[in-house]
Design a protein around this motif. Structure first.
Motif, PDB file in Angstrom:
ATOM      1  N   GLY A  24       0.788  -1.221   0.000  1.00 52.75           N
ATOM      2  CA  GLY A  24       0.000   0.000   0.000  1.00 52.75           C
ATOM      3  C   GLY A  24       0.820   1.271   0.000  1.00 52.75           C
ATOM      4  O   GLY A  24       0.259   2.370   0.078  1.00 52.75           O
ATOM      5  N   ASN A  25       2.152   1.175  -0.122  1.00 52.89           N
ATOM      6  CA  ASN A  25       2.975   2.380  -0.135  1.00 52.89           C
ATOM      7  C   ASN A  25       3.197   2.940  -1.534  1.00 52.89           C
ATOM      8  O   ASN A  25       3.709   4.043  -1.691  1.00 52.89           O
ATOM      9  N   ILE A  26       2.811   2.170  -2.567  1.00 51.58           N
ATOM     10  CA  ILE A  26       2.937   2.612  -3.951  1.00 51.58           C
ATOM     11  C   ILE A  26       1.560   2.598  -4.606  1.00 51.58           C
ATOM     12  O   ILE A  26       0.860   1.585  -4.574  1.00 51.58           O
ATOM     13  N   THR A  27       1.157   3.739  -5.163  1.00 48.74           N
ATOM     14  CA  THR A  27      -0.063   3.814  -5.973  1.00 48.74           C
ATOM     15  C   THR A  27       0.360   3.930  -7.427  1.00 48.74           C
ATOM     16  O   THR A  27       1.085   4.866  -7.800  1.00 48.74           O
ATOM     17  N   PHE A  28      -0.059   3.000  -8.247  1.00 44.06           N
ATOM     18  CA  PHE A  28       0.394   2.955  -9.632  1.00 44.06           C
ATOM     19  C   PHE A  28      -0.287   4.045 -10.455  1.00 44.06           C
ATOM     20  O   PHE A  28      -1.475   4.342 -10.285  1.00 44.06           O
ATOM     21  N   SER A  29       0.498   4.617 -11.356  1.00 43.59           N
ATOM     22  CA  SER A  29       0.028   5.776 -12.127  1.00 43.59           C
ATOM     23  C   SER A  29      -0.360   5.423 -13.549  1.00 43.59           C
ATOM     24  O   SER A  29      -0.542   6.308 -14.380  1.00 43.59           O
ATOM     25  N   ALA A  30      -0.493   4.148 -13.858  1.00 50.45           N
ATOM     26  CA  ALA A  30      -0.797   3.718 -15.220  1.00 50.45           C
ATOM     27  C   ALA A  30      -2.114   4.281 -15.710  1.00 50.45           C
ATOM     28  O   ALA A  30      -3.073   4.452 -14.943  1.00 50.45           O
ATOM     29  N   ALA A  31      -2.159   4.558 -17.009  1.00 47.88           N
ATOM     30  CA  ALA A  31      -3.391   5.066 -17.607  1.00 47.88           C
ATOM     31  C   ALA A  31      -4.506   4.024 -17.563  1.00 47.88           C
ATOM     32  O   ALA A  31      -5.658   4.340 -17.270  1.00 47.88           O
ATOM     33  N   ARG A  32      -4.154   2.785 -17.825  1.00 46.26           N
ATOM     34  CA  ARG A  32      -5.123   1.692 -17.818  1.00 46.26           C
ATOM     35  C   ARG A  32      -4.422   0.408 -17.370  1.00 46.26           C
ATOM     36  O   ARG A  32      -3.213   0.268 -17.531  1.00 46.26           O
ATOM     37  N   VAL A  33      -5.204  -0.524 -16.847  1.00 45.61           N
ATOM     38  CA  VAL A  33      -4.696  -1.838 -16.456  1.00 45.61           C
ATOM     39  C   VAL A  33      -5.343  -2.890 -17.350  1.00 45.61           C
ATOM     40  O   VAL A  33      -6.569  -2.928 -17.478  1.00 45.61           O
ATOM     41  N   HIS A  34      -4.525  -3.724 -17.963  1.00 45.09           N
ATOM     42  CA  HIS A  34      -5.010  -4.754 -18.880  1.00 45.09           C
ATOM     43  C   HIS A  34      -4.723  -6.139 -18.302  1.00 45.09           C
ATOM     44  O   HIS A  34      -3.700  -6.348 -17.657  1.00 45.09           O
ATOM     45  N   HIS A  35      -5.623  -7.075 -18.594  1.00 47.38           N
ATOM     46  CA  HIS A  35      -5.448  -8.463 -18.181  1.00 47.38           C
ATOM     47  C   HIS A  35      -5.526  -9.343 -19.431  1.00 47.38           C
ATOM     48  O   HIS A  35      -6.548  -9.995 -19.674  1.00 47.38           O
ATOM     49  N   PRO A  36      -4.482  -9.363 -20.250  1.00 50.95           N
ATOM     50  CA  PRO A  36      -4.532 -10.165 -21.476  1.00 50.95           C
ATOM     51  C   PRO A  36      -4.734 -11.641 -21.161  1.00 50.95           C
ATOM     52  O   PRO A  36      -4.241 -12.156 -20.153  1.00 50.95           O
ATOM     53  N   THR A  37      -5.454 -12.311 -22.051  1.00 51.41           N
ATOM     54  CA  THR A  37      -5.770 -13.727 -21.834  1.00 51.41           C
ATOM     55  C   THR A  37      -5.011 -14.640 -22.787  1.00 51.41           C
ATOM     56  O   THR A  37      -5.264 -15.840 -22.819  1.00 51.41           O
ATOM     57  N   SER A  38      -4.075 -14.081 -23.543  1.00 54.13           N
ATOM     58  CA  SER A  38      -3.246 -14.895 -24.438  1.00 54.13           C
ATOM     59  C   SER A  38      -1.949 -14.153 -24.706  1.00 54.13           C
ATOM     60  O   SER A  38      -1.866 -12.922 -24.535  1.00 54.13           O
ATOM     61  N   VAL A  39      -0.945 -14.902 -25.132  1.00 56.17           N
ATOM     62  CA  VAL A  39       0.330 -14.279 -25.470  1.00 56.17           C
ATOM     63  C   VAL A  39       0.164 -13.365 -26.675  1.00 56.17           C
ATOM     64  O   VAL A  39       0.770 -12.287 -26.741  1.00 56.17           O
ATOM     65  N   SER A  40      -0.677 -13.750 -27.626  1.00 56.89           N
ATOM     66  CA  SER A  40      -0.905 -12.884 -28.794  1.00 56.89           C
ATOM     67  C   SER A  40      -1.535 -11.557 -28.380  1.00 56.89           C
ATOM     68  O   SER A  40      -1.229 -10.505 -28.961  1.00 56.89           O
ATOM     69  N   ALA A  41      -2.391 -11.587 -27.360  1.00 52.84           N
ATOM     70  CA  ALA A  41      -2.970 -10.345 -26.862  1.00 52.84           C
ATOM     71  C   ALA A  41      -1.893  -9.469 -26.218  1.00 52.84           C
ATOM     72  O   ALA A  41      -1.923  -8.232 -26.340  1.00 52.84           O
ATOM     73  N   VAL A  42      -0.938 -10.089 -25.534  1.00 60.58           N
ATOM     74  CA  VAL A  42       0.187  -9.330 -24.987  1.00 60.58           C
ATOM     75  C   VAL A  42       0.964  -8.669 -26.111  1.00 60.58           C
ATOM     76  O   VAL A  42       1.318  -7.470 -26.032  1.00 60.58           O
ATOM     77  N   GLN A  43       1.225  -9.408 -27.165  1.00 66.48           N
ATOM     78  CA  GLN A  43       1.970  -8.857 -28.301  1.00 66.48           C
ATOM     79  C   GLN A  43       1.245  -7.658 -28.908  1.00 66.48           C
ATOM     80  O   GLN A  43       1.868  -6.643 -29.228  1.00 66.48           O
ATOM     81  N   THR A  44      -0.056  -7.751 -29.057  1.00 69.02           N
ATOM     82  CA  THR A  44      -0.832  -6.655 -29.628  1.00 69.02           C
ATOM     83  C   THR A  44      -0.796  -5.432 -28.725  1.00 69.02           C
ATOM     84  O   THR A  44      -0.611  -4.295 -29.193  1.00 69.02           O
ATOM     85  N   LEU A  45      -0.983  -5.628 -27.448  1.00 67.12           N
ATOM     86  CA  LEU A  45      -0.958  -4.509 -26.504  1.00 67.12           C
ATOM     87  C   LEU A  45       0.396  -3.809 -26.506  1.00 67.12           C
ATOM     88  O   LEU A  45       0.468  -2.578 -26.521  1.00 67.12           O
ATOM     89  N   VAL A  46       1.457  -4.585 -26.513  1.00 63.96           N
ATOM     90  CA  VAL A  46       2.791  -3.983 -26.477  1.00 63.96           C
ATOM     91  C   VAL A  46       3.077  -3.208 -27.750  1.00 63.96           C
ATOM     92  O   VAL A  46       3.568  -2.069 -27.703  1.00 63.96           O
ATOM     93  N   SER A  47       2.790  -3.800 -28.885  1.00 65.20           N
ATOM     94  CA  SER A  47       3.132  -3.159 -30.160  1.00 65.20           C
ATOM     95  C   SER A  47       2.304  -1.924 -30.446  1.00 65.20           C
ATOM     96  O   SER A  47       2.703  -1.082 -31.257  1.00 65.20           O
TER      97      SER A  47
END
Length: 423
Positions: free
Chosen positions: A18-41
């Motif tokens: 609880g000492n760090i609050t993340f500043s990310a614009a959005r949080v994603h929960h990819p359900t496949s490696v291909s989805a990770v690839q798409t999000l990153v690229s």
């Protein structure tokens, strides 16, 4: 007309402490490696958060934050090769029983089974034992999504592999790892309490050499425990010479906390994955209301480090819950705090008060600076980046590797940009 229920925004995402609050614009929960690839690229900045058991902003990002907890769980055991390939979000609590079913095991584990395999390896998490290296040393292959969305499979034959495993998430998104295994083994755990400090200081080498895994818990005054994890089939150690009292009931390393949260003691034999961690997976680990710091010094400098820290016991007392002292074998990971030197790891569990803890951490770092202490990457520390880089002979090589794999800094953040200078 029925009034509309006002929308309540989700609570801010924080780390476990609880000492760090993340500043990310959005949080994603990819359900496949291909989805990770798409999000990153498709995004300029990307970060990855594991189980959130780090205590600094190393996993934060100003862009898109990925959590890999919904990737298909993979535990692919190769009994002939004695390896296992696991998905990045798999926790050690999930992995241990699966390996036990095959009669196989990891060489060592950290004190918490709650953490993810990928997160533990990325930050050089470790257990204890004179001959046991950090968990990342047992990784033989990594599946890595790079900034362009490409999926690389790297193994020990890759020339830069020693720089890939302990990477702080700065090289890409690890989606899977292959780890070395050993035959399954049983462990007995028992605890000596009320060990005189002078015995610990004078006999530390003999204490840690006495069993497969040994931890010393102390408040730097006189309240000291020795946790012994004896691997069955080897000669059982006898630490009566320390003057400690062999506990006849389970104990917690921190006074006043319930020992039911801890893994079984009293020399009751059990499988490796239920004895090497200090805490049970089904309970809140440690105290649950804390900050943590840890520093690695050369094994031969242990005596000097203990003397320096003992002198600060009054300074530490108002914010310290307990310290743990462990030993770690050397390894070749470029950013491992045990890189090319057998180490003693000096761990501090603090109260959860960042303002009060910060000046104490600074005093500890000042005291350990002459010993080239390396902080644990996932804990609270303030070691200047220049001083930190000077203790790692392959830091420039790592930063060059980072520049090659991530030239636009997709996986960078304030933490990595500060501590990993340009190659």
């Amino acid at each position: 007309m029925t009034p509309m229920t006002p929308l309540t925004p989700p609570p801010p995402l924080t780390n476990w402490a609880g000492n760090i609050t993340f500043s990310a614009a959005r949080v994603h929960h990819p359900t496949s490696v291909s989805a990770v690839q798409t999000l990153v690229s498709s995004h300029r900045r990307v970060g990855v958060l594991g189980t959130g058991h780090s205590f600094n902003s190393g996993a934060d990002t100003s862009g898109e934050l990925l959590r890999l907890d919904r990737l298909p769980r993979l535990v692919e055991v190769d009994r002939a090769r004695r390896t296992v390939r696991v998905s990045a979000g798999t926790t050690f609590a999930e992995l241990g029983p699966r390996l036990q079913e095959h009669g196989l095991a990891l060489r060592n584990l950290g004190s918490l089974p709650h953490i993810s395999v990928a997160g533990a390896c990325a930050t050089a998490t470790h257990g204890s034992g004179d001959d046991n290296p950090v968990i990342a040393a047992g990784v033989s292959a990594v599946d890595l999504v790079t900034a362009e969305g490409d999926l690389l499979s790297l193994d020990r034959t890759a020339p830069d592999f020693a720089g890939v495993v302990v990477s702080l998430g700065a090289l890409g998104v690890v989606t899977g790892l292959t780890l070395d295994l050993v035959p399954a083994y049983d462990v007995q755990q028992y605890v000596y309490t009320d060990v005189p400090w002078q015995t610990v200081a004078a006999g530390f080498t003999d204490i840690t050499a006495s069993a497969y895994s040994v931890s010393v818990f102390t408040d730097w005054r006189e309240r000291t425990q020795i946790w012994v994890k004896h691997r069955m089939g080897t000669e059982a150690p006898d630490l009566d010479w320390t003057g400690g009292v062999l506990a006849d009931e389970p104990v917690h390393p921190v006074d006043g906390h319930c020992a039911a949260n801890c893994t079984p003691q009293l020399a009751i034999p059990g499988p490796w994955h239920l004895r090497l961690p200090h805490f049970r997976a089904e309970f809140t680990p440690s105290t649950g209301n804390e900050l943590q710091s840890e520093y690695f010094v050369r094994r031969e400098d242990t005596g000097r480090a203990l003397t320096a820290l003992r002198a600060l016991r009054g300074t530490m007392a108002p914010v310290l819950q307990v310290s743990e002292i462990r030993t770690v074998a050397a390894d070749e990971g470029w950013l491992s705090p045990a890189w090319q030197r057998p180490a003693t790891a000096l761990h501090f569990t603090w109260v959860r008060d960042p303002g009060a803890v910060a000046p104490v951490v600074a005093r500890i770092e000042e005291a350990l600076a002459p010993l080239d202490a390396r902080p644990h990457w996932g804990k609270v520390f303030s070691t200047p980046p220049r001083a930190l880089a000077a203790t790692y002979g392959r830091m420039e090589d790592f930063c060059a590797l980072r520049k090659r794999l991530d030239p636009r800094g997709t996986f960078g953040n304030e933490f990595t940009d500060r501590h990993l200078p340009e190659g």
